[in-house]
Design a protein around this motif. Structure first.
Motif, PDB file in Angstrom:
ATOM      1  N   LEU A  70      77.451 -16.875  23.046  1.00 43.83           N
ATOM      2  CA  LEU A  70      77.181 -15.174  23.143  1.00 43.83           C
ATOM      3  C   LEU A  70      76.370 -14.703  22.611  1.00 43.83           C
ATOM      4  O   LEU A  70      75.880 -13.575  22.828  1.00 43.83           O
ATOM      5  N   ALA A  71      75.129 -15.207  21.318  1.00 40.64           N
ATOM      6  CA  ALA A  71      74.262 -14.095  21.085  1.00 40.64           C
ATOM      7  C   ALA A  71      73.655 -14.011  22.523  1.00 40.64           C
ATOM      8  O   ALA A  71      72.968 -13.107  22.862  1.00 40.64           O
ATOM      9  N   TYR A  72      72.822 -14.947  23.483  1.00 41.62           N
ATOM     10  CA  TYR A  72      72.903 -14.578  25.083  1.00 41.62           C
ATOM     11  C   TYR A  72      73.344 -13.494  25.500  1.00 41.62           C
ATOM     12  O   TYR A  72      72.077 -13.557  26.669  1.00 41.62           O
ATOM     13  N   LEU A  73      74.698 -13.651  25.332  1.00 38.22           N
ATOM     14  CA  LEU A  73      75.590 -12.701  26.448  1.00 38.22           C
ATOM     15  C   LEU A  73      76.055 -11.041  25.967  1.00 38.22           C
ATOM     16  O   LEU A  73      75.808 -10.288  26.742  1.00 38.22           O
ATOM     17  N   VAL A  74      75.399 -11.194  24.025  1.00 41.37           N
ATOM     18  CA  VAL A  74      75.760  -9.935  23.922  1.00 41.37           C
ATOM     19  C   VAL A  74      74.781  -9.357  23.439  1.00 41.37           C
ATOM     20  O   VAL A  74      74.699  -8.210  23.862  1.00 41.37           O
ATOM     21  N   ASN A  75      74.052  -9.701  22.439  1.00 47.40           N
ATOM     22  CA  ASN A  75      72.536  -8.758  21.782  1.00 47.40           C
ATOM     23  C   ASN A  75      71.232  -9.461  22.114  1.00 47.40           C
ATOM     24  O   ASN A  75      70.772  -9.155  21.357  1.00 47.40           O
ATOM     25  N   SER A  81      70.633 -10.894  31.123  1.00 49.21           N
ATOM     26  CA  SER A  81      72.120 -10.468  32.154  1.00 49.21           C
ATOM     27  C   SER A  81      73.246  -9.874  30.185  1.00 49.21           C
ATOM     28  O   SER A  81      74.452 -10.361  30.817  1.00 49.21           O
ATOM     29  N   SER A  82      72.802  -9.769  29.463  1.00 51.47           N
ATOM     30  CA  SER A  82      73.594  -9.417  28.531  1.00 51.47           C
ATOM     31  C   SER A  82      74.213  -8.093  28.213  1.00 51.47           C
ATOM     32  O   SER A  82      73.731  -7.194  29.125  1.00 51.47           O
ATOM     33  N   LEU A  83      74.934  -7.777  27.713  1.00 55.19           N
ATOM     34  CA  LEU A  83      75.404  -6.795  27.349  1.00 55.19           C
ATOM     35  C   LEU A  83      74.681  -5.496  26.858  1.00 55.19           C
ATOM     36  O   LEU A  83      74.302  -4.340  27.474  1.00 55.19           O
ATOM     37  N   ALA A  84      73.014  -6.264  26.097  1.00 51.03           N
ATOM     38  CA  ALA A  84      72.424  -5.061  25.694  1.00 51.03           C
ATOM     39  C   ALA A  84      71.347  -4.770  26.588  1.00 51.03           C
ATOM     40  O   ALA A  84      71.487  -3.380  26.298  1.00 51.03           O
ATOM     41  N   LYS A  85      71.231  -5.328  27.964  1.00 51.95           N
ATOM     42  CA  LYS A  85      70.189  -5.323  28.748  1.00 51.95           C
ATOM     43  C   LYS A  85      71.239  -4.741  29.241  1.00 51.95           C
ATOM     44  O   LYS A  85      70.177  -3.443  30.068  1.00 51.95           O
ATOM     45  N   ALA A  86      72.070  -4.178  29.999  1.00 54.87           N
ATOM     46  CA  ALA A  86      72.919  -4.094  30.911  1.00 54.87           C
ATOM     47  C   ALA A  86      73.044  -2.423  30.050  1.00 54.87           C
ATOM     48  O   ALA A  86      72.569  -1.534  30.951  1.00 54.87           O
ATOM     49  N   LEU A  87      73.267  -2.539  28.786  1.00 50.92           N
ATOM     50  CA  LEU A  87      73.801  -1.043  28.539  1.00 50.92           C
ATOM     51  C   LEU A  87      72.674  -0.188  28.246  1.00 50.92           C
ATOM     52  O   LEU A  87      72.047   0.929  28.676  1.00 50.92           O
ATOM     53  N   SER A  88      71.362  -0.809  27.735  1.00 50.43           N
ATOM     54  CA  SER A  88      70.165  -0.514  27.539  1.00 50.43           C
ATOM     55  C   SER A  88      69.505   0.457  29.132  1.00 50.43           C
ATOM     56  O   SER A  88      68.766   1.219  29.286  1.00 50.43           O
ATOM     57  N   GLY A  89      69.332  -0.523  30.168  1.00 47.91           N
ATOM     58  CA  GLY A  89      68.822  -0.517  31.738  1.00 47.91           C
ATOM     59  C   GLY A  89      69.798   1.465  32.197  1.00 47.91           C
ATOM     60  O   GLY A  89      69.483   2.035  33.032  1.00 47.91           O
ATOM     61  N   ALA A  90      71.323   0.958  32.385  1.00 47.85           N
ATOM     62  CA  ALA A  90      72.368   2.021  32.089  1.00 47.85           C
ATOM     63  C   ALA A  90      72.058   3.400  31.238  1.00 47.85           C
ATOM     64  O   ALA A  90      71.449   4.308  32.073  1.00 47.85           O
ATOM     65  N   ARG A  91      71.364   3.589  30.037  1.00 46.87           N
ATOM     66  CA  ARG A  91      71.382   5.352  29.047  1.00 46.87           C
ATOM     67  C   ARG A  91      70.275   5.368  29.445  1.00 46.87           C
ATOM     68  O   ARG A  91      69.931   6.461  29.681  1.00 46.87           O
ATOM     69  N   GLU A  92      68.742   4.198  29.883  1.00 43.86           N
ATOM     70  CA  GLU A  92      67.492   4.871  30.540  1.00 43.86           C
ATOM     71  C   GLU A  92      67.398   5.178  31.913  1.00 43.86           C
ATOM     72  O   GLU A  92      66.891   6.005  32.075  1.00 43.86           O
ATOM     73  N   SER A  93      68.714   4.904  33.190  1.00 42.61           N
ATOM     74  CA  SER A  93      68.992   5.290  34.314  1.00 42.61           C
ATOM     75  C   SER A  93      68.945   6.707  33.402  1.00 42.61           C
ATOM     76  O   SER A  93      68.227   8.140  34.568  1.00 42.61           O
ATOM     77  N   ALA A  94      70.363   6.888  33.130  1.00 47.79           N
ATOM     78  CA  ALA A  94      70.656   8.045  32.851  1.00 47.79           C
ATOM     79  C   ALA A  94      70.086   9.357  32.460  1.00 47.79           C
ATOM     80  O   ALA A  94      70.533  10.295  32.391  1.00 47.79           O
TER      81      ALA A  94
END
Length: 319
Positions: A70-75, A81-94
């Protein structure tokens, strides 16, 4: 529209779709482990396999216990491929295209990033996990609706749909591949009641259970589930439907011949293959080929339309 802009729109959509799918996967896996006896429960290892990061995970960790996965996949920001990585990518792109996308969508993406970051510890508490992940899912769906209702339906929006549907098709095949490999053998009569539960989990991983029952009108079985999940023309997460949407969004783009050729091949392959009768090894090989096709389609868009793809193509030509 500038190549840099459409590329950022494309990746914003992919990262948001990846975020939603990861949240769904963790939620469904938690529920599946409650439904199955511990002796046959698949545990948390399949989620690492679905994300395709097994080698990276094993470089950092020795086992697949719940908290570590869970730690690896979330934060974990160092997880690819974590939630943190994906959301950071979305935020930076936007962030780089705030003047192109609706202001409200940028604010919602930023709020989603902060919510996921500030509340990530909730995922380790079973009584709070569902609420945390469900909030992420609902916020991602809200963003999809916000884009649909407030963004100009121009080339930028076309690339938003292309990115979302390519990511969705890829994740659907990953879920089917790993989840079906984890299922119990049909010949084991004593475990057949649990086989139904696991096929239900495959459907629920994709929020497909109710739509399957409505469309197929047959009891849950391997052949019908695979046919529905791969070839449905109306279920939004079926690869055939996703690729058809990618094709539709590509039609009005200039210089679209190369992507459309690849898309057409994948569509024909999806509809012509009798997926319901494929044995597990053949199914795995078929899914591998599909995923390579999705990568090739993404590369075709990159080379044709994106600044990074054009630069890479020029560097290869120069060398």
């Amino acid at each position: 529209m500038l190549s840099r802009v459409v590329e950022m729109i494309y990746w914003t959509a992919r990262y948001l779709e990846r975020t939603e799918n990861l949240a769904r996967l963790i939620n469904v896996n938690s529920n599946l482990l409650l439904d199955l006896p511990k002796s046959i429960a698949p545990g948390w290892e399949p989620l690492i396999n679905i994300t395709g990061t097994r080698e990276s995970y094993l470089e950092q960790h020795d086992d697949f216990n719940e908290r570590t996965v869970l730690a690896y996949l979330v934060n974990q920001n160092n997880s690819p491929s974590s939630l943190a990585k994906a959301l950071s990518g979305a935020r930076e792109s936007a962030r780089t295209i705030r003047d192109v996308i609706p202001r409200e969508s940028w604010e919602q993406i930023n709020a989603l990033y902060l919510y996921a970051k500030d509340n990530s510890n909730k995922v380790f508490v079973k009584s709070q996990r569902f609420e945390y992940l469900n909030n992420i899912i609902l916020r991602c769906q809200t963003l999809n609706g916000l884009f649909a209702g407030t963004m100009n339906q121009d080339e930028g929006y076309s690339f938003l749909l292309i990115g979302r549907n390519l990511e969705r098709a890829d994740m659907t095949t990953r879920i089917i591949d790993v989840r079906s490999a984890d299922l119990l053998a049909d010949e084991n009569q004593s475990l057949q009641p649990f086989d139904l539960i696991q096929w239900m989990s495959v459907l629920k991983s994709l929020s497909a259970y109710q739509m399957y029952r409505r469309s197929m009108q047959v009891k849950i079985n391997r052949s019908a589930v695979l046919k529905f999940l791969f070839q449905s023309e109306v279920f939004p997460r079926a690869p055939y439907h996703c690729i058809a949407k990618v094709e539709f969004s590509t039609m009005d783009l200039p210089n679209n011949e190369a992507p459309l050729r690849l898309i057409g091949r994948v569509k024909r392959d999806l509809i012509d293959t009798d997926v319901g009768n494929l044995e597990q090894e053949a199914l795995h090989e078929y899914i591998d080929q599909l995923q390579l096709s999705f990568i090739n389609i993404g590369d075709a868009f990159s080379e044709q339309y994106f600044l990074s793809g054009n630069m890479q193509h020029q560097q290869q030509a120069d060398s």
